[in-house]
Write an enzyme that holds these catalytic residues in place. Structure first.
Site, PDB file in Angstrom:
ATOM      1  N   GLY A  50       0.734  -1.335  -0.019  1.00 23.68           N
ATOM      2  CA  GLY A  50       0.008   0.062  -0.039  1.00 23.68           C
ATOM      3  C   GLY A  50       0.751   1.367  -0.070  1.00 23.68           C
ATOM      4  O   GLY A  50       2.099   1.227   0.112  1.00 23.68           O
ATOM      5  N   CYS A  77       5.591  -5.557   1.475  1.00 26.40           N
ATOM      6  CA  CYS A  77       5.791  -4.177   1.308  1.00 26.40           C
ATOM      7  C   CYS A  77       5.324  -3.459   2.590  1.00 26.40           C
ATOM      8  O   CYS A  77       6.023  -3.229   3.668  1.00 26.40           O
ATOM      9  CB  CYS A  77       5.203  -3.708  -0.065  1.00 26.40           C
ATOM     10  SG  CYS A  77       6.091  -2.251  -0.519  1.00 26.40           S
ATOM     11  N   GLN A  81       6.560  -3.275   6.541  1.00 22.24           N
ATOM     12  CA  GLN A  81       7.362  -2.033   7.484  1.00 22.24           C
ATOM     13  C   GLN A  81       6.431  -2.107   8.728  1.00 22.24           C
ATOM     14  O   GLN A  81       6.941  -1.581   9.613  1.00 22.24           O
ATOM     15  CB  GLN A  81       6.813  -1.017   6.341  1.00 22.24           C
ATOM     16  CG  GLN A  81       7.865  -1.068   5.271  1.00 22.24           C
ATOM     17  CD  GLN A  81       7.404  -0.229   4.074  1.00 22.24           C
ATOM     18  OE1 GLN A  81       6.490   0.626   4.308  1.00 22.24           O
ATOM     19  NE2 GLN A  81       8.324  -0.198   2.893  1.00 22.24           N
ATOM     20  N   ILE A 129      10.634   3.211   0.929  1.00 20.24           N
ATOM     21  CA  ILE A 129      10.933   3.179   2.464  1.00 20.24           C
ATOM     22  C   ILE A 129      11.378   1.664   2.740  1.00 20.24           C
ATOM     23  O   ILE A 129      11.185   0.919   2.300  1.00 20.24           O
ATOM     24  CB  ILE A 129       9.476   3.301   3.324  1.00 20.24           C
ATOM     25  CG1 ILE A 129       8.894   4.814   3.084  1.00 20.24           C
ATOM     26  CG2 ILE A 129       9.708   3.052   4.827  1.00 20.24           C
ATOM     27  CD1 ILE A 129       7.427   4.825   3.309  1.00 20.24           C
ATOM     28  N   HIS A 168       7.571  -7.887  -3.824  1.00 27.29           N
ATOM     29  CA  HIS A 168       6.214  -8.151  -4.165  1.00 27.29           C
ATOM     30  C   HIS A 168       6.164  -9.600  -4.424  1.00 27.29           C
ATOM     31  O   HIS A 168       6.249  -9.807  -5.650  1.00 27.29           O
ATOM     32  CB  HIS A 168       5.654  -7.064  -4.979  1.00 27.29           C
ATOM     33  CG  HIS A 168       5.372  -5.844  -4.481  1.00 27.29           C
ATOM     34  ND1 HIS A 168       4.036  -5.719  -4.464  1.00 27.29           N
ATOM     35  CD2 HIS A 168       5.972  -5.017  -4.065  1.00 27.29           C
ATOM     36  CE1 HIS A 168       3.994  -4.406  -3.928  1.00 27.29           C
ATOM     37  NE2 HIS A 168       4.977  -3.806  -3.741  1.00 27.29           N
ATOM     38  N   GLU A 170       3.482 -11.236  -5.136  1.00 27.28           N
ATOM     39  CA  GLU A 170       2.509 -11.488  -6.100  1.00 27.28           C
ATOM     40  C   GLU A 170       2.545 -10.819  -7.311  1.00 27.28           C
ATOM     41  O   GLU A 170       1.845 -10.714  -8.053  1.00 27.28           O
ATOM     42  CB  GLU A 170       1.090 -10.807  -5.453  1.00 27.28           C
ATOM     43  CG  GLU A 170       1.137  -9.365  -5.397  1.00 27.28           C
ATOM     44  CD  GLU A 170       2.142  -8.508  -4.499  1.00 27.28           C
ATOM     45  OE1 GLU A 170       2.014  -7.380  -4.326  1.00 27.28           O
ATOM     46  OE2 GLU A 170       2.932  -9.159  -3.558  1.00 27.28           O
TER      47      GLU A 170
END
Length: 198
Positions: A50, A77, A81, A129, A168, A170
């Site tokens: 996101g 992701c 975090q 990030i 990722h 996916e």
């Protein structure tokens, strides 16, 4: 049932498709009123990618605190975090923004998510990030780093069954992504079988 917490990301439904091939899946937004009840009923939680910083992503960090050690958790992701922040680590801006870029990742220690994978593999990265390597993350092993910039790409708390991936799985750009998701689902299924035998 595995619950995917959607952090308002376009990749979420790739995740839903991957998981849905393997087991029952539900998806709910990170600020939905039904989130707590849905999470209670789920066998495991996956926190999607996101935008922004994890503290701004609805109820995500609260849910991680609530269900850590009770259910397997996979953070991807932004979800990765959030795990870092919840367990006392720190985040920082990446030295290089990675949006739609492939990196080779090197395993640094065993990780359930990487079962049956080679020691190095290609992944797709979309992030600005990263986990700050200068701040220790107690109870977690760093299990993979990027070979190009050295950033931390995966963490694991084996005892509590909490897994974080900065990249990722996916994405079509992560060639072994489906295997990673399958490894997580297999762990969830093993837990269910064990509890049914008790």
């Amino acid at each position: 049932m595995i619950l995917i917490i959607d952090n308002y990301d376009s990749f979420t439904y790739n995740l839903v498709q991957y998981v849905g091939v393997l087991t029952d899946v539900a998806v709910v937004k990170n600020d939905d009123d039904s989130l707590g009840n849905m999470a209670e009923k789920a066998d495991a939680l996956i926190f999607s990618p996101g935008p922004g910083w994890p503290a701004d992503a609805g109820k995500m960090e609260t849910l991680i605190q609530q269900f850590a050690g009770q259910k397997p958790i996979l953070g991807i992701c932004l979800g990765f975090q959030a795990i870092v922040e919840v367990f006392g680590g720190k985040l920082r801006l990446a030295h290089q923004v990675m949006h739609g870029k492939n990196s080779q990742v090197r395993q640094t220690s065993g990780n359930l998510i990487f079962n049956h994978l080679p020691s190095k593999f290609l992944v797709m990265r979309y992030h600005s990030i990263v986990m700050d390597e200068a701040v220790a993350l107690p109870d977690f092993a760093i299990t993979a780093v990027a070979t190009d910039d050295g950033e931390i790409m995966a963490i694991e708390n084996e005892k509590e069954q909490i897994y974080g991936l900065q990249f990722h799985p996916e994405s079509i750009g992560t060639l072994d992504g489906m295997t990673m998701i399958e490894n997580f689902v297999n762990q969830v299924n093993e837990n269910k079988e064990s509890s049914n035998e008790k």
